[in-house]
Design a protein around this motif. Structure first.
Motif, short mmCIF file in Angstrom:
data_model
loop_
_atom_site.label_atom_id
_atom_site.label_comp_id
_atom_site.label_asym_id
_atom_site.label_seq_id
_atom_site.Cartn_x
_atom_site.Cartn_y
_atom_site.Cartn_z
N UNK A 253 -5.32 -8.53 7.30
CA UNK A 253 -3.90 -8.31 7.57
C UNK A 253 -3.33 -6.76 7.58
N UNK A 254 -4.16 -6.17 6.64
CA UNK A 254 -3.72 -4.55 6.42
C UNK A 254 -3.93 -3.91 7.69
N UNK A 255 -4.92 -4.31 8.34
CA UNK A 255 -5.42 -3.48 9.58
C UNK A 255 -4.36 -3.80 10.82
N UNK A 256 -3.90 -5.02 10.77
CA UNK A 256 -2.84 -5.63 11.87
C UNK A 256 -1.36 -4.85 11.52
N UNK A 284 20.31 6.06 4.57
CA UNK A 284 20.16 6.44 5.95
C UNK A 284 20.74 5.22 6.70
N UNK A 285 21.89 5.27 7.44
CA UNK A 285 22.24 3.99 8.21
C UNK A 285 21.49 3.62 9.38
N UNK A 286 20.77 4.39 9.89
CA UNK A 286 19.95 4.15 10.93
C UNK A 286 18.56 3.38 10.74
N UNK A 287 18.15 3.39 9.57
CA UNK A 287 17.04 2.94 9.34
C UNK A 287 16.86 1.53 9.48
N UNK A 288 15.51 1.27 9.86
CA UNK A 288 14.98 -0.15 10.17
C UNK A 288 13.71 -0.04 9.64
N UNK A 289 13.13 -0.21 8.64
CA UNK A 289 11.80 -0.09 8.01
C UNK A 289 11.07 -1.41 7.90
N UNK A 290 9.58 -1.09 8.31
CA UNK A 290 8.70 -2.37 8.31
C UNK A 290 8.15 -2.65 7.08
N UNK A 291 9.10 -3.09 6.15
CA UNK A 291 8.68 -3.42 4.89
C UNK A 291 7.66 -4.63 4.83
N UNK A 292 7.97 -5.59 5.36
CA UNK A 292 6.96 -6.68 5.38
C UNK A 292 5.67 -6.19 5.48
N UNK A 293 5.50 -5.43 6.50
CA UNK A 293 4.12 -4.86 6.99
C UNK A 293 3.57 -3.97 5.83
N UNK A 298 0.06 -2.83 1.17
CA UNK A 298 -0.10 -2.27 -0.34
C UNK A 298 -0.67 -3.71 -1.13
N UNK A 299 -0.38 -4.84 -0.91
CA UNK A 299 -1.00 -5.79 -1.50
C UNK A 299 -2.35 -6.00 -1.50
N UNK A 300 -2.84 -5.53 -0.46
CA UNK A 300 -4.49 -5.68 -0.22
C UNK A 300 -5.00 -4.88 -1.31
N UNK A 301 -4.58 -3.74 -1.77
CA UNK A 301 -5.21 -2.85 -2.96
C UNK A 301 -5.28 -3.99 -4.01
N UNK A 302 -3.97 -4.68 -4.23
CA UNK A 302 -3.95 -5.54 -5.32
C UNK A 302 -5.24 -6.49 -5.70
N UNK A 303 -5.50 -7.14 -4.31
CA UNK A 303 -6.34 -8.23 -4.33
C UNK A 303 -7.57 -7.62 -4.37
N UNK A 304 -7.92 -6.51 -3.74
CA UNK A 304 -9.31 -5.72 -3.85
C UNK A 304 -9.52 -5.51 -5.35
N UNK A 341 1.17 -16.09 0.62
CA UNK A 341 2.81 -15.36 0.98
C UNK A 341 2.23 -14.51 1.98
N UNK A 342 1.27 -13.63 1.94
CA UNK A 342 1.21 -12.38 3.00
C UNK A 342 0.85 -13.06 4.47
N UNK A 343 0.13 -14.28 4.45
CA UNK A 343 -0.37 -14.81 5.68
C UNK A 343 1.00 -15.32 6.47
#
Length: 462
Positions: A253-256, A284-293, A298-304, A341-343
């Motif tokens: 998931x992290x690689x994707x 910053x009004x223009x931002x659209x951040x890929x927070x889900x990704x 980030x949560x991959x490190x948690x599971x590891x 949740x990540x899936x």
């Protein structure tokens, strides 16, 4: 400060437990999650005790009725949880005894919390594996749906994050399908090894009450019984395997996620992410951040970390059961929750992804066709190493001229090697580059169609 309290195991103690020790020792705050499995195991065990002649039919019926009432209370949110119960086993037994009377104290005959919790966890894992395999399948289906219409959609393939060769968007998407297919397989494999009943092993040395363990295994849906009671109560391989499989799934998931973060950035614009899975900036009004990704990454490190932590807990334990094993549940539950949740989130990201074929095609660099040029010379009889050297020289010439391979005059090609002719232009075509890679597993539309059929067949197996 200590207090005197009657514990189920308190007969040999003359003093009370320190208040902090009570809280430190208790697992009820997290292992209450096993209540269904604990009650399911207790129902079967009560029936096994009846079969062994330990319980009368009336006593068994009273226990089964009481356990049903306990389950109904928990399901309805009316159960009075207390840290004083220590763990889910004692909580259920305490309430069962309140409902059914002294016969509640007979349920634990020949049973230890050691074999009880090991059974509960294996029952829980059975459901957890089934749920995760279904979530993986949903994500695979989303990838497949996005791949079907994009057999000829060109995009650059990268190695070392440098443009390498042209590929199709479908081929790219399916690369992750097969990663998640391996993940589904790993969960199936570990479930087979975990399909073993420890109940009836007692604290460590086995049962003395004539329990028919083979019947008990069939009653609870296990394929077999454990073969050694010492191993049965301390075995947590299934937990480590579960988190290991989950860590690999999170890694995929992290690689994707990393790819899609890059591909959706302003420097690439290969894809657009849905508003449903992005956030903005407070400044910053223009931002659209890929927070889900980014969160999945980030949560991959948690599971590891959960895997590393559990392995460290297990590595130095003497035989057989030790209280350290109480530390297996929180990383196991957290890993399940995080992966599930990540899936779901990434499946949503993929399903709503908008590809931008014009942007991807505009990004294609002529040098992506360098290998095709070398293959062109090979087809004319030149050994590959010489062809490689020749095309490398042409790339260098392009860099000096600040142009692409398709812009070089034919005389420049022929100066490098007389085998080049007018038909070299046919090798300098991105769609043609796709089409010739038709071996199984390649990026040619014909090969990807076959791959899609294989993917569909893999999903139909379940």
């Amino acid at each position: 400060m200590t207090k005197k309290k009657q514990n189920p195991w308190g007969g040999r103690f003359s003093g009370g437990m320190d208040r902090l020790m009570e809280r430190y020792n208790a697992s009820i705050s997290f292992d209450r999650r096993l209540w269904r499995e604990d009650i399911e195991g207790s129902r079967a065990y009560a029936e096994a005790l009846k079969r062994a002649g330990v319980l009368s039919g009336q006593e068994c019926a009273a226990l089964l009725k009481g356990l049903a009432e306990v389950a109904a209370e928990i399901e309805a949110g009316k159960f009075a949880w207390s840290e004083a119960d220590e763990d889910i086993h004692m909580a259920v037994e305490r309430r069962l005894t309140e409902i059914a009377g002294p016969v509640g104290g007979k349920l634990h005959t020949g049973r230890s919390r050691n074999d009880q919790v090991a059974t509960d966890m294996r029952l829980w894992l059975r459901g957890a594996v089934a749920e995760l395999r279904q979530e993986l399948r949903t994500l695979q289906q989303a990838l497949l749906e996005q791949a079907r219409p994009r057999l000829k959609t060109l995009m650059p393939g990268f190695t070392h994050l440098q443009q390498a060769q042209p590929i199709s968007a479908a081929h790219y998407l399916l690369s992750f399908f097969w990663m998640f297919e391996r993940d589904r397989g790993r969960f199936s494999d570990l479930a087979l090894r975990a399909d073993e009943l420890p109940l009836g092993s007692g604290a460590l040395a086995g049962s003395t009450v004539g329990i028919d363990r083979e019947w008990l295994a069939r009653r609870l849906g296990f394929a077999r019984v454990s073969r050694n009671s010492l191993d049965a109560v301390s075995d947590r391989d299934f937990g480590a395997e579960f988190i290991s499989a989950a860590a690999l799934a999170m890694l995929h998931l992290s690689r994707l996620a990393e790819d899609l973060i890059i591909y959706s950035s302003s420097g690439f614009r290969f894809v657009k992410l849905s508003d449903a899975y992005t956030t903005g900036s407070s400044l910053m009004p223009q931002k659209k951040n890929p927070d889900a990704l980014e969160l999945a990454r980030g949560k991959t490190g948690r599971v590891i970390g959960n895997l590393t932590g559990l392995l460290a807990t297990l590595k130095g334990l003497p035989s057989t059961y030790n209280k350290d094993l109480q530390e297996d549940k929180e990383p196991l539950f957290d890993t399940f929750d995080t992966l599930a949740d990540s899936l779901r989130i990434i499946a949503g990201v993929v399903a709503t992804l908008e590809f931008q074929p014009e942007a991807m095609e505009a990004f294609l660099d002529d040098f992506l066709l360098a290998t095709d040029l070398a293959d062109y010379l090979v087809r004319k009889g030149l050994p590959f190493r010489q062809a490689h050297e020749t095309v490398g020289g042409l790339v260098l010439e392009c860099e000096k001229r600040k142009c692409g391979l398709r812009e070089l005059p034919l005389q420049v090609y022929r100066k490098r090697n007389a085998l080049f002719a007018e038909d070299v232009k046919e090798a300098l075509d991105f769609s043609a580059s796709l089409a010739v890679r038709k071996a199984t597993g390649g990026t040619a539309p014909a090969a990807v169609r076959k791959q899609i059929r294989q993917a569909e067949a893999a999903l139909k197996k379940d």
